[in-house]
Design a protein around this motif. Structure first.
Motif, PDB file in Angstrom:
ATOM      1  N   VAL A   8       0.745  -1.184  -0.052  1.00  0.00           N
ATOM      2  CA  VAL A   8       0.354  -0.018   0.240  1.00  0.00           C
ATOM      3  C   VAL A   8       0.641   0.709  -0.206  1.00  0.00           C
ATOM      4  CG1 VAL A   8      -1.922   0.948   1.282  1.00  0.00           C
ATOM      5  CG2 VAL A   8      -1.927  -1.551   1.406  1.00  0.00           C
ATOM      6  N   MET A   9       0.421   2.282  -0.625  1.00  0.00           N
ATOM      7  CA  MET A   9       0.620   2.883  -1.293  1.00  0.00           C
ATOM      8  C   MET A   9       3.155   2.601  -1.454  1.00  0.00           C
ATOM      9  SD  MET A   9      -1.027   5.514  -1.338  1.00  0.00           S
ATOM     10  CE  MET A   9      -0.385   6.656  -1.656  1.00  0.00           C
ATOM     11  N   GLY A  10       4.311   3.860  -1.315  1.00  0.00           N
ATOM     12  CA  GLY A  10       5.483   3.032  -1.419  1.00  0.00           C
ATOM     13  C   GLY A  10       5.900   3.460  -2.415  1.00  0.00           C
ATOM     14  N   ASP A  11       7.191   3.062  -2.824  1.00  0.00           N
ATOM     15  CA  ASP A  11       7.616   3.356  -4.177  1.00  0.00           C
ATOM     16  C   ASP A  11       6.968   2.834  -5.197  1.00  0.00           C
ATOM     17  OD1 ASP A  11       9.855   4.205  -2.490  1.00  0.00           O
ATOM     18  OD2 ASP A  11      10.760   2.336  -2.569  1.00  0.00           O
ATOM     19  N   ALA A  12       6.275   1.830  -5.268  1.00  0.00           N
ATOM     20  CA  ALA A  12       5.763   1.289  -7.056  1.00  0.00           C
ATOM     21  C   ALA A  12       4.909   2.261  -7.011  1.00  0.00           C
ATOM     22  CB  ALA A  12       5.412  -0.184  -6.851  1.00  0.00           C
ATOM     23  N   VAL A  13       4.130   3.391  -6.632  1.00  0.00           N
ATOM     24  CA  VAL A  13       3.360   4.153  -6.317  1.00  0.00           C
ATOM     25  C   VAL A  13       3.631   4.934  -7.201  1.00  0.00           C
ATOM     26  CG1 VAL A  13       0.872   5.428  -5.134  1.00  0.00           C
ATOM     27  CG2 VAL A  13       1.177   3.092  -4.811  1.00  0.00           C
ATOM     28  N   THR A  14       4.773   5.725  -6.393  1.00  0.00           N
ATOM     29  CA  THR A  14       5.064   7.325  -6.558  1.00  0.00           C
ATOM     30  C   THR A  14       5.796   7.079  -7.934  1.00  0.00           C
ATOM     31  OG1 THR A  14       5.663   7.375  -3.981  1.00  0.00           O
ATOM     32  CG2 THR A  14       6.825   9.032  -6.177  1.00  0.00           C
ATOM     33  N   GLN A  15       6.519   5.584  -7.842  1.00  0.00           N
ATOM     34  CA  GLN A  15       7.165   5.877  -9.990  1.00  0.00           C
ATOM     35  C   GLN A  15       6.402   5.295 -10.638  1.00  0.00           C
ATOM     36  OE1 GLN A  15      10.470   2.558 -10.642  1.00  0.00           O
ATOM     37  NE2 GLN A  15       8.709   1.139 -11.340  1.00  0.00           N
ATOM     38  N   PHE A  16       4.899   5.100 -10.283  1.00  0.00           N
ATOM     39  CA  PHE A  16       4.178   4.640 -11.196  1.00  0.00           C
ATOM     40  C   PHE A  16       3.468   5.384 -11.968  1.00  0.00           C
ATOM     41  CE2 PHE A  16      -0.587   4.881 -12.891  1.00  0.00           C
ATOM     42  CZ  PHE A  16      -0.463   4.915 -14.041  1.00  0.00           C
ATOM     43  N   GLU A  17       2.959   7.161 -10.635  1.00  0.00           N
ATOM     44  CA  GLU A  17       2.623   8.138 -11.104  1.00  0.00           C
ATOM     45  C   GLU A  17       3.720   9.014 -11.727  1.00  0.00           C
ATOM     46  OE1 GLU A  17      -0.166   8.767  -6.620  1.00  0.00           O
ATOM     47  OE2 GLU A  17       1.619   9.345  -6.856  1.00  0.00           O
ATOM     48  N   ASN A  18       4.899   8.996 -11.015  1.00  0.00           N
ATOM     49  CA  ASN A  18       5.839   9.575 -12.021  1.00  0.00           C
ATOM     50  C   ASN A  18       6.110   9.216 -13.061  1.00  0.00           C
ATOM     51  OD1 ASN A  18       6.428  11.190  -9.162  1.00  0.00           O
ATOM     52  ND2 ASN A  18       8.515  10.146  -8.573  1.00  0.00           N
ATOM     53  N   HIS A  19       6.114   8.027 -13.520  1.00  0.00           N
ATOM     54  CA  HIS A  19       6.221   7.628 -15.045  1.00  0.00           C
ATOM     55  C   HIS A  19       4.552   8.669 -15.869  1.00  0.00           C
ATOM     56  CE1 HIS A  19       8.942   4.249 -13.681  1.00  0.00           C
ATOM     57  NE2 HIS A  19       9.836   5.912 -14.278  1.00  0.00           N
ATOM     58  N   ILE A  20       3.563   8.454 -15.181  1.00  0.00           N
ATOM     59  CA  ILE A  20       2.158   8.380 -15.805  1.00  0.00           C
ATOM     60  C   ILE A  20       2.726  10.468 -16.510  1.00  0.00           C
ATOM     61  CG2 ILE A  20       0.464   8.472 -14.061  1.00  0.00           C
ATOM     62  CD1 ILE A  20      -0.841   7.047 -16.683  1.00  0.00           C
ATOM     63  N   SER A  21       2.691  11.010 -15.272  1.00  0.00           N
ATOM     64  CA  SER A  21       2.985  11.622 -15.433  1.00  0.00           C
ATOM     65  C   SER A  21       3.654  13.015 -16.374  1.00  0.00           C
ATOM     66  CB  SER A  21       3.307  12.718 -13.912  1.00  0.00           C
ATOM     67  OG  SER A  21       3.933  14.163 -13.995  1.00  0.00           O
TER      68      SER A  21
END
Length: 372
Positions: free
Chosen positions: A33-46
């Motif tokens: 839940v949350m963590g690096d995988a979530v942040t990485q995806f959000e950054n990539h799709i941004s």
């Protein structure tokens, strides 16, 4: 030879090894839940969308609710929205406790008609929810002008139009907030439910981030009323594995759309083909045609083994819950363009792994049926 309307099993081998590797690493770490995988995806799709703030949430419908709350809509407020769309657009407004006020669409694009918006604005209007249907943006300049004139925020529902642009601006970045879906049938689909809210404004982004985690910035301190709408790390890892292929997948959809349009052009007196309007790019989540005898045409195509779908067989205002909770609305007379679209529109198969031979079968089938 029969073939499916949509088939994700053809796509999965392309990402299988990467997905299994990502899932294995996440399951071993137990950071689910949350963590690096979530942040990485959000950054990539941004980066991919060119939208500064991309905030993952649990579903496309959740995204609409979070976006509405993010721009300040409250229970009892009115939100203008198209009479022709998937029900989630209207359902999110009603579930939130606000009231949908419907506007008709333009038949050439299936999106809300800007000229039908302003006359529906009242003192209770607190948002305009624009739906970018089928993969093409609505006519945003006049909508934004109306919104600015009346100081009303705009929410973009771009569940079917991730990556589409209007005069160089991306869907989800033109209004005050955007909402999209990662349901498996979308151009970028997850391994289940998922969604995302988007915006340019830092304050709106901060508010929507709070809303998705119970209004909590500091643990166990709740600043505003929110909900639990976090997209889990496994879904984000799955979507992140697919994202590098999205541009080529959209290109293939456009290639299929061009095949349909070129080969069916000679039947223009019997079928209305979709248009890509000036200043817009289309990501072809659906390829929608219109035929007067839609149900009979579909029946004959089905008998030939050619799959089609109807998106959508009724206007939103005809749905029983709308009739019961809002008022008894005469769809045909009050929203004639939306009504016509619901009775004549037909979706042809379009997904990246559809073969040229299968596209050819659809084309030949339509020619036979329409020339019969």
């Amino acid at each position: 030879m029969k073939f499916p309307f949509f088939d994700l099993s053809r796509q999965y081998p392309l990402i299988e090894n990467d997905v299994e590797k990502r899932f294995s690493e996440l399951l071993k770490s137990q950071r689910l839940v949350m963590g690096d995988a979530v942040t990485q995806f959000e950054n990539h799709i941004s980066d991919w969308t060119k939208i500064p703030h991309c905030i993952s949430v649990a579903s496309g419908t959740d995204a609409l609710v979070v976006a509405l709350k993010g721009v300040g809509v409250n229970p009892g407020d009115e939100v203008i929205t198209p009479a022709y769309s998937f029900f989630a657009s209207t359902g999110s407004i009603m579930f939130f406790g606000a009231k949908p006020v419907f506007a008709d669409i333009r038949l050439e694009e299936y999106n809300i008609d800007p000229t039908d918006i302003e006359r529906r604005i009242t003192k209770k209007t607190k948002a305009i929810m624009v739906v970018h249907l089928y993969g093409q943006c609505a006519d945003m300049d006049p909508i934004l002008e109306i919104a600015k004139k009346h100081n009303i925020p705009v929410v973009e529902d771009f569940a079917q139009s991730l990556g589409a642009t209007y005069k160089g601006r991306p869907a989800g970045a033109m209004g005050d907030a955007g909402a999209t879906s990662f349901y498996p049938t979308k151009n970028l689909g997850g391994a289940g439910e998922g969604g995302m809210v988007t915006c340019v404004d830092n304050a709106v982004a901060d508010r929507m981030k709070l809303i998705r985690v119970h209004g909590m910035r500091v643990r166990y301190t709740h600043e505003i009323l929110g909900t639990n709408s976090r997209l889990d790390a496994l879904q984000c890892a799955y979507l992140d594995a697919k994202l590098p292929f999205l541009t080529s997948w959209v290109s293939r959809r456009a290639q299929i759309a061009n095949l349909y349009s070129r080969e069916l052009a000679a039947l223009s007196d019997k079928i209305t083909l979709p248009k890509v309007l000036d200043g817009r790019t289309h990501v072809w989540n659906q390829y929608i045609v219109r035929v007067s005898d839609r149900d009979n045409v579909r029946k004959k195509l089905t008998e030939m083994g050619i799959p089609t779908e109807i998106y959508y067989p009724f206007t939103v205002v005809e749905q029983p819950v709308v009739q019961a909770e809002i008022r008894n609305i005469d769809s045909e007379n009050e929203f004639p363009v939306s009504h016509e679209a619901s009775r004549t529109s037909l979706a042809l198969p379009i997904f990246p792994e559809l073969t040229d031979d299968e596209v050819g079968m659809v084309i030949e089938g339509l020619k036979i049926v329409l020339n019969d």
